[in-house]
Design a protein around this motif. Sequence first.
Motif, PDB file in Angstrom:
ATOM      1  N   SER A  46       0.842  -1.212   0.000  1.00  0.00           N
ATOM      2  CA  SER A  46       0.000   0.000   0.000  1.00  0.00           C
ATOM      3  C   SER A  46       0.865   1.245   0.000  1.00  0.00           C
ATOM      4  O   SER A  46       0.529   2.256  -0.643  1.00  0.00           O
ATOM      5  CB  SER A  46      -0.916  -0.006   1.236  1.00  0.00           C
ATOM      6  OG  SER A  46      -1.789  -1.120   1.215  1.00  0.00           O
ATOM      7  N   LEU A  47       1.979   1.187   0.706  1.00  0.00           N
ATOM      8  CA  LEU A  47       2.915   2.302   0.683  1.00  0.00           C
ATOM      9  C   LEU A  47       3.445   2.518  -0.734  1.00  0.00           C
ATOM     10  O   LEU A  47       3.570   3.657  -1.196  1.00  0.00           O
ATOM     11  CB  LEU A  47       4.087   2.032   1.632  1.00  0.00           C
ATOM     12  CG  LEU A  47       5.255   3.018   1.564  1.00  0.00           C
ATOM     13  CD1 LEU A  47       4.813   4.423   1.948  1.00  0.00           C
ATOM     14  CD2 LEU A  47       6.410   2.553   2.449  1.00  0.00           C
ATOM     15  N   ALA A  48       3.748   1.429  -1.439  1.00  0.00           N
ATOM     16  CA  ALA A  48       4.222   1.554  -2.816  1.00  0.00           C
ATOM     17  C   ALA A  48       3.169   2.212  -3.701  1.00  0.00           C
ATOM     18  O   ALA A  48       3.498   3.029  -4.575  1.00  0.00           O
ATOM     19  CB  ALA A  48       4.603   0.182  -3.360  1.00  0.00           C
ATOM     20  N   ASP A  49       1.880   1.897  -3.475  1.00  0.00           N
ATOM     21  CA  ASP A  49       0.803   2.542  -4.239  1.00  0.00           C
ATOM     22  C   ASP A  49       0.819   4.052  -4.017  1.00  0.00           C
ATOM     23  O   ASP A  49       0.731   4.838  -4.964  1.00  0.00           O
ATOM     24  CB  ASP A  49      -0.559   1.972  -3.820  1.00  0.00           C
ATOM     25  CG  ASP A  49      -0.743   0.518  -4.244  1.00  0.00           C
ATOM     26  OD1 ASP A  49      -0.087   0.112  -5.218  1.00  0.00           O
ATOM     27  OD2 ASP A  49      -1.529  -0.187  -3.596  1.00  0.00           O
ATOM     28  N   LEU A  50       0.903   4.453  -2.757  1.00  0.00           N
ATOM     29  CA  LEU A  50       0.922   5.880  -2.434  1.00  0.00           C
ATOM     30  C   LEU A  50       2.158   6.566  -3.012  1.00  0.00           C
ATOM     31  O   LEU A  50       2.090   7.689  -3.512  1.00  0.00           O
ATOM     32  CB  LEU A  50       0.883   6.072  -0.921  1.00  0.00           C
ATOM     33  CG  LEU A  50      -0.403   5.635  -0.213  1.00  0.00           C
ATOM     34  CD1 LEU A  50      -0.222   5.725   1.302  1.00  0.00           C
ATOM     35  CD2 LEU A  50      -1.578   6.495  -0.659  1.00  0.00           C
ATOM     36  N   ALA A  51       3.301   5.874  -2.949  1.00  0.00           N
ATOM     37  CA  ALA A  51       4.539   6.453  -3.459  1.00  0.00           C
ATOM     38  C   ALA A  51       4.483   6.626  -4.972  1.00  0.00           C
ATOM     39  O   ALA A  51       4.978   7.624  -5.511  1.00  0.00           O
ATOM     40  CB  ALA A  51       5.718   5.578  -3.068  1.00  0.00           C
ATOM     41  N   ASP A  52       3.896   5.661  -5.675  1.00  0.00           N
ATOM     42  CA  ASP A  52       3.740   5.788  -7.121  1.00  0.00           C
ATOM     43  C   ASP A  52       2.941   7.035  -7.472  1.00  0.00           C
ATOM     44  O   ASP A  52       3.282   7.796  -8.377  1.00  0.00           O
ATOM     45  CB  ASP A  52       3.034   4.551  -7.689  1.00  0.00           C
ATOM     46  CG  ASP A  52       3.954   3.337  -7.747  1.00  0.00           C
ATOM     47  OD1 ASP A  52       5.170   3.504  -7.532  1.00  0.00           O
ATOM     48  OD2 ASP A  52       3.441   2.230  -8.013  1.00  0.00           O
TER      49      ASP A  52
END
Length: 294
Positions: A46-52
């Motif tokens: 989920s963090l990767a989604d936000l970072a993208d």
Amino acid sequence: MVDPGAEPEILIVTGMSGAGRTTTGNVLEDLGWYVIDNLPPQLLQSLADLADTALRDRAERLRYAVVVDVRARSFFGHLRAAMDEMRHRGWRPNLVFLDATDEALVRRFESVRRPHPLQGDGRLLDGIQAERAQLEHLRSIADVVIDTSGLNVHQLARKLSPIFSPAGRHRLRLAVVSFGFKYGVPLDADFVFDMRFLPNPYWVPELRNHTGKETEVAEYVLSRDGASEFVERVAALFEPVTAGYVREERRYVTIAVGCTGGKHRSVAMAEAIAARLATSTISSFVVHRDLGRE
């Protein structure tokens, strides 16, 4: 997908309880990393989604650090899956493992009068050893292992800052750590060199109370037979090694340089080796672990 040119970066910080995870998170925050403390591994994707999303909106290089608690039974499976997914998206997650000797951890827990999280009804040392066994595999796959045994919070901060600072955009950061064998070899050493083949300035009365950081001691050590040649041979040894680390995207390396007490020979030689190995793509810095302990 993440734009490769933006070089998004993420650190996963974990390790032994009491080894300095909280201090590390604070230092990283001061260095400009976006730090998330105690995030369950299942939420890394989920963090990767936000970072993208943030990268697309802001088009800038992002630096995230996630401090995770490894005691959950399902930790290993979730962490490996999350890291694999991040690599698929274009991220290059680096695993940082904080370690310390059993003796140091016992001393820290006793000083704050708190039980170890895995202690249960047993002894403090039982909890530490249970956690160490549980984390053995994770330590073996870490990109960088940091030994905090002989460091207070301020010394740990000084050691972390050159490694994780964005200044210079160096591809490889090389820590050269001087130490005394009588205090033990650093746990995080990738390479260990023994300076006890050189004459000890301790036995020179006018040098005994000085350290390897001082000019007169450094000149004495480096003028001994084999000292300068040793520095040059270390530099030659590390040419193919550092090139390989860069190819494999390994960013942090620790060289330990030891003598009897960590005051004279190892200090002078660590300074010389660090200066010799520094290049436009390698950032070297020195940590004198045991200086001042005598």
